[in-house]
Design a protein around this motif. Structure first.
Motif, PDB file in Angstrom:
ATOM      1  N   TYR A   2     -49.493  66.672  72.150  1.00  0.00           N
ATOM      2  CA  TYR A   2     -50.094  68.142  72.745  1.00  0.00           C
ATOM      3  C   TYR A   2     -50.235  68.055  74.339  1.00  0.00           C
ATOM      4  O   TYR A   2     -50.747  66.806  74.619  1.00  0.00           O
ATOM      5  N   LYS A   3     -50.156  69.100  74.859  1.00  0.00           N
ATOM      6  CA  LYS A   3     -50.562  68.965  76.232  1.00  0.00           C
ATOM      7  C   LYS A   3     -51.856  69.614  76.532  1.00  0.00           C
ATOM      8  O   LYS A   3     -52.103  70.843  76.185  1.00  0.00           O
ATOM      9  N   THR A  39     -51.983  66.533  81.485  1.00  0.00           N
ATOM     10  CA  THR A  39     -51.559  65.345  80.674  1.00  0.00           C
ATOM     11  C   THR A  39     -51.361  65.677  79.209  1.00  0.00           C
ATOM     12  O   THR A  39     -51.597  66.762  78.750  1.00  0.00           O
ATOM     13  N   TRP A  40     -50.925  64.838  78.504  1.00  0.00           N
ATOM     14  CA  TRP A  40     -50.575  64.852  76.986  1.00  0.00           C
ATOM     15  C   TRP A  40     -51.568  63.911  76.320  1.00  0.00           C
ATOM     16  O   TRP A  40     -52.172  62.925  76.788  1.00  0.00           O
ATOM     17  N   GLU A  69     -56.230  60.402  74.661  1.00  0.00           N
ATOM     18  CA  GLU A  69     -55.931  61.365  75.814  1.00  0.00           C
ATOM     19  C   GLU A  69     -55.370  60.678  76.986  1.00  0.00           C
ATOM     20  O   GLU A  69     -55.399  59.363  77.199  1.00  0.00           O
ATOM     21  N   GLY A  70     -54.762  61.353  77.889  1.00  0.00           N
ATOM     22  CA  GLY A  70     -54.462  60.906  79.124  1.00  0.00           C
ATOM     23  C   GLY A  70     -53.381  60.291  79.401  1.00  0.00           C
ATOM     24  O   GLY A  70     -52.816  59.515  80.519  1.00  0.00           O
ATOM     25  N   PHE A  71     -52.221  60.764  78.774  1.00  0.00           N
ATOM     26  CA  PHE A  71     -50.704  60.212  78.823  1.00  0.00           C
ATOM     27  C   PHE A  71     -50.144  61.496  79.995  1.00  0.00           C
ATOM     28  O   PHE A  71     -50.526  62.561  80.011  1.00  0.00           O
ATOM     29  N   LYS A  72     -49.380  60.675  80.906  1.00  0.00           N
ATOM     30  CA  LYS A  72     -48.862  61.420  82.021  1.00  0.00           C
ATOM     31  C   LYS A  72     -47.560  62.196  81.327  1.00  0.00           C
ATOM     32  O   LYS A  72     -47.277  63.165  81.690  1.00  0.00           O
ATOM     33  N   LYS A  99     -44.965  63.082  77.816  1.00  0.00           N
ATOM     34  CA  LYS A  99     -44.990  63.512  76.460  1.00  0.00           C
ATOM     35  C   LYS A  99     -44.520  62.064  75.794  1.00  0.00           C
ATOM     36  O   LYS A  99     -45.006  61.823  74.531  1.00  0.00           O
ATOM     37  N   ARG A 100     -43.622  61.582  76.232  1.00  0.00           N
ATOM     38  CA  ARG A 100     -42.930  60.349  75.644  1.00  0.00           C
ATOM     39  C   ARG A 100     -44.000  59.192  75.436  1.00  0.00           C
ATOM     40  O   ARG A 100     -43.861  58.665  74.623  1.00  0.00           O
TER      41      ARG A 100
END
Length: 356
Positions: free
Chosen positions: A4-5, A11-12, A31-34, A36-37
């Motif tokens: 989810y964004k 962030t994703w 949380e906090g992924f730049k 989606k992958r």
């Protein structure tokens, strides 16, 4: 595998359920992924790790392995294991699936370490290889990995050094005369040379460990420094806890040293220094005296070689040094014992002809 964004932060994040090792269903959110992958990769790897799947990344399995080790090892041993894995193994294999690592990969890794310009010692290479093998042994035993590719590949390095450095009494006397400007340094090296105790055992000593009436020294603890914290731990081995005899001159040296201290608290460490201090002082003494450079641990070898030269048995040497078993003593110092085969044969010859 939905992710989810977070529109507000740009962030994703991932939110999913998994089953832990006790069979409990739990929810995980990260949380906090730049990208989606990145969120998808995290969820996929997390699920594999908790499912115990051998196609998880090597670095994920290392987390499982270290979590198990942490509950069973001393802090210092665990810390050393983590450093070794993170610095010498994970940089090469971290992203690879555990079950995709094959002997050819390990052979390339071994050759890289062997040819490294830091020129690692043979014993260090052996230690690193053994640690790598231990990780795969754990995977084979508890996670159904088919085999240990490190064992198939074969070892590198060797368990014992080719040569052993030690000082004679004359060399030690020249050395210690050059550090006697510091009372603590002089007594530290006198104790290491004349008792053969380990530096960690020495740094844990308190005045209460000495029995000046019966001339004995109790070795029952070990000093280590982890980050900035001083630790007093149990001895290195079960046989490490021991009582050894000391000579009257050693007792006198200790008593004279204590008199120099304006105050001494019960059970206080006799030497409030670190192993770094001892290593610095041995370098300083070697430079001033001109004697050959040896490691601090080689003072233990110096004591053992002195006992052997005086004719004492491997059993007594083993007990005094606190080796786990006599095989350790024989394996380490057998080359220092004189070859008595010819003498033995001559004595048997005399016994054979005794009645003639």
């Amino acid at each position: 595998m939905p992710v989810y964004k977070n529109e507000e932060k740009g962030t994703w994040y991932t939110s999913f359920y998994y089953t832990d090792w006790q069979g409990n269903r739990k929810k995980k959110k990260k949380e906090g992924f730049k990208l989606k992958r990145e969120a998808q990769d995290y969820e996929r790897e997390f699920v594999k790790m908790y499912a115990g799947s051998c196609d998880m990344q090597f670095k994920s399995f290392v987390k499982i392995y270290l979590q198990d080790c942490k509950t069973r090892l001393k802090q210092t041993t665990y810390s050393g294991k983590v450093f070794l894995i993170e610095s010498k193994i994970s940089p090469y294999f971290g992203e690879m699936p555990l079950n995709a690592i094959v002997p050819a990969d390990i052979r390339r890794w071994q050759n890289q370490l062997i040819n490294d310009n830091r020129n690692y010692s043979q014993t260090y290479l052996k230690t690193v290889n053994n640690q790598f093998s231990a990780i795969f042994n754990f995977a084979v035993k508890y996670y159904n990995l088919r085999n240990n590719p490190v064992r198939i590949c074969g070892s590198m390095g060797q368990k014992h050094a080719d040569s052993m450095e030690f000082w004679t009494i004359d060399e030690f006397r020249k050395f210690v005369a050059c550090v006697e400007d510091k009372p603590a340094s002089k007594l530290i090296f006198e104790l290491l040379f004349w008792t053969g105790i380990r530096s960690g055992e020495l740094l844990a000593l308190s005045l209460e460990d000495f029995d000046f009436e019966n001339l004995t020294l109790s070795i029952n603890k070990n000093y280590a420094r982890l980050s900035t914290e001083d630790l007093i731990l149990t001895p290195k081995t079960k046989k490490g806890k021991r009582v050894i005899s000391i000579s009257p001159f050693i007792a006198e040296l200790v008593q004279n040293y204590v008199k120099l201290k304006y105050a001494y608290e019960p059970n206080e460490r006799l030497f409030e220094v670190t192993k770094f201090y001892i290593a610095h002082e041995i370098k300083r003494g070697c430079k001033l005296s001109g004697v050959k450079k040896i490691r601090v641990h080689d003072l233990r070898h110096s004591h053992a070689s002195l006992l052997i030269e005086l004719g004492y048995s491997p059993l007594l040497v083993s007990e005094r040094l606190g080796h786990e078993n006599i095989e350790t003593t024989l394996r380490t110092y057998s080359h220092l014992y004189p070859n008595k085969q010819k003498d033995l044969a001559e004595k048997l010859q005399k016994l054979y002809h005794l009645d003639e």
